[in-house]
Design a protein around this motif. Structure first.
Motif, PDB file in Angstrom:
ATOM      1  N   LYS A   1       1.065  -1.196  -0.255  1.00 25.52           N
ATOM      2  CA  LYS A   1      -0.393   0.105  -0.267  1.00 25.52           C
ATOM      3  C   LYS A   1       0.995   1.243   0.247  1.00 25.52           C
ATOM      4  O   LYS A   1       2.446   1.411   0.779  1.00 25.52           O
ATOM      5  N   PRO A   2       0.410   2.467  -0.429  1.00 30.44           N
ATOM      6  CA  PRO A   2       1.120   3.850  -0.318  1.00 30.44           C
ATOM      7  C   PRO A   2       1.572   4.053   0.835  1.00 30.44           C
ATOM      8  O   PRO A   2       2.704   4.607   1.121  1.00 30.44           O
ATOM      9  N   THR A   3       0.895   3.930   2.016  1.00 28.69           N
ATOM     10  CA  THR A   3       1.415   3.981   3.776  1.00 28.69           C
ATOM     11  C   THR A   3       2.684   3.066   4.215  1.00 28.69           C
ATOM     12  O   THR A   3       3.123   2.939   5.304  1.00 28.69           O
ATOM     13  N   ASP A   4       2.628   2.041   3.120  1.00 20.62           N
ATOM     14  CA  ASP A   4       3.726   1.115   4.015  1.00 20.62           C
ATOM     15  C   ASP A   4       5.216   1.362   3.906  1.00 20.62           C
ATOM     16  O   ASP A   4       5.642   2.050   3.153  1.00 20.62           O
TER      17      ASP A   4
ATOM     18  N   GLY B   1       4.744   3.105  -1.544  1.00 23.12           N
ATOM     19  CA  GLY B   1       5.502   2.907  -0.253  1.00 23.12           C
ATOM     20  C   GLY B   1       6.335   3.595  -0.060  1.00 23.12           C
ATOM     21  O   GLY B   1       7.125   3.875  -0.841  1.00 23.12           O
ATOM     22  N   ARG B   2       7.288   3.204   0.915  1.00 28.51           N
ATOM     23  CA  ARG B   2       8.317   3.346   1.018  1.00 28.51           C
ATOM     24  C   ARG B   2       9.656   2.790   1.356  1.00 28.51           C
ATOM     25  O   ARG B   2       9.227   1.246   1.467  1.00 28.51           O
ATOM     26  N   ILE B   3      10.671   2.686   0.989  1.00 29.66           N
ATOM     27  CA  ILE B   3      11.881   1.207   0.458  1.00 29.66           C
ATOM     28  C   ILE B   3      13.140   1.773   1.177  1.00 29.66           C
ATOM     29  O   ILE B   3      13.527   2.755   1.259  1.00 29.66           O
TER      30      ILE B   3
ATOM     31  N   VAL C   1       7.284  10.512   1.676  1.00 31.40           N
ATOM     32  CA  VAL C   1       5.885  10.046   0.877  1.00 31.40           C
ATOM     33  C   VAL C   1       5.321   9.158   2.809  1.00 31.40           C
ATOM     34  O   VAL C   1       5.801   9.259   3.616  1.00 31.40           O
ATOM     35  N   ASN C   2       3.990  10.040   3.100  1.00 27.91           N
ATOM     36  CA  ASN C   2       4.032  10.252   4.259  1.00 27.91           C
ATOM     37  C   ASN C   2       4.710  11.256   5.537  1.00 27.91           C
ATOM     38  O   ASN C   2       5.338  10.380   6.294  1.00 27.91           O
ATOM     39  N   GLY C   3       5.019  11.839   4.561  1.00 30.72           N
ATOM     40  CA  GLY C   3       5.621  12.887   5.795  1.00 30.72           C
ATOM     41  C   GLY C   3       7.111  12.386   5.951  1.00 30.72           C
ATOM     42  O   GLY C   3       8.199  12.654   6.815  1.00 30.72           O
ATOM     43  N   LYS C   4       7.339  11.404   5.268  1.00 34.45           N
ATOM     44  CA  LYS C   4       8.827  10.412   5.290  1.00 34.45           C
ATOM     45  C   LYS C   4       9.641  10.799   3.641  1.00 34.45           C
ATOM     46  O   LYS C   4       9.004  10.488   2.994  1.00 34.45           O
ATOM     47  N   PRO C   5      10.772  10.452   3.817  1.00 40.94           N
ATOM     48  CA  PRO C   5      11.304  10.554   2.661  1.00 40.94           C
ATOM     49  C   PRO C   5      10.985   8.973   2.376  1.00 40.94           C
ATOM     50  O   PRO C   5      11.283   7.639   2.915  1.00 40.94           O
ATOM     51  N   LYS C   6      10.562   8.662   0.791  1.00 38.66           N
ATOM     52  CA  LYS C   6      10.537   7.871  -0.022  1.00 38.66           C
ATOM     53  C   LYS C   6      11.913   6.633   0.651  1.00 38.66           C
ATOM     54  O   LYS C   6      11.454   5.145   0.200  1.00 38.66           O
TER      55      LYS C   6
END
Length: 185
Positions: free
Chosen positions: A28-31, A63-65, A88-93
């Motif tokens: 998901k985009p938030t994962d 999501g973030r990686i 992404v969601n306030g953090k670096p991707k």
């Protein structure tokens, strides 16, 4: 296709599209997902052209990686990704680690590395790693989670190529490898 890492694709572009589709169907985009090294082998000169091509693929992944550096990942490549990082969601991707990360989950610690680590006798620590492709370390606390790992056979259902493993997949693989070792020893 080649003998070292056979893949069921006619072209690299077909493989990339399949990975993007399979990744995004699970993540998901938030994962947050952990990638245990060897992000891409794409040799074009100048290197900035390959870096840009890989970045464009990575930006399509949900999501973030969090990347653990593999033997085929250069510091320059990671610096390029970091310089072109998005939020992404306030953090670096993208986040980067040279050696590994410890993740605590369900009364266990997972040491996520690129190379298999020989940790000795430890309780509740599992080393999730890649690097060795079609091989497995004959130690029950080491689990090869690479895209071409034979230990994916511990799953009850085959996952599509390039699909990241979920925490429940990992737990099942750990349990089944432990059971396998009990039978053998």
């Amino acid at each position: 296709m080649n003998d070292f890492a056979p893949r069921p694709f006619l072209t690299v572009e077909d493989m990339n599209e399949e990975i993007i589709r399979n990744w995004n169907s699970r993540v998901k985009p938030t994962d947050t997902t952990y990638h245990l090294g060897d992000v891409a082998l794409y040799f074009t000169h100048p290197a900035s052209k390959s870096n840009e091509a890989v970045l464009q693929i990575l930006l399509q992944l949900n999501g973030r990686i969090i990347f653990i550096k593999g033997n085929h990942d250069s510091r320059d490549f990671f610096k390029y990704l970091d310089k072109n990082n998005v939020e992404v969601n306030g953090k670096p991707k993208f986040e980067f680690h040279d050696v590994g990360v410890i993740v605590k989950y369900d009364h266990r610690q997972y040491y996520l590395t690129h190379y298999p680590m020989m940790l000795g006798i430890v309780n509740q620590i599992i080393n999730l790693h890649g690097h060795i492709h079609h091989y497995a370390v004959p130690i029950k606390e080491n689990l090869n989670v690479g895209v071409d790992s034979p230990e994916l056979d511990y799953l009850t259902k085959k996952i599509p190529f390039g699909t990241p493993l979920s925490t429940s997949d990992i737990e099942l693989m750990v349990e089944r490898k432990f059971e396998d070792f009990k039978k053998r020893h």
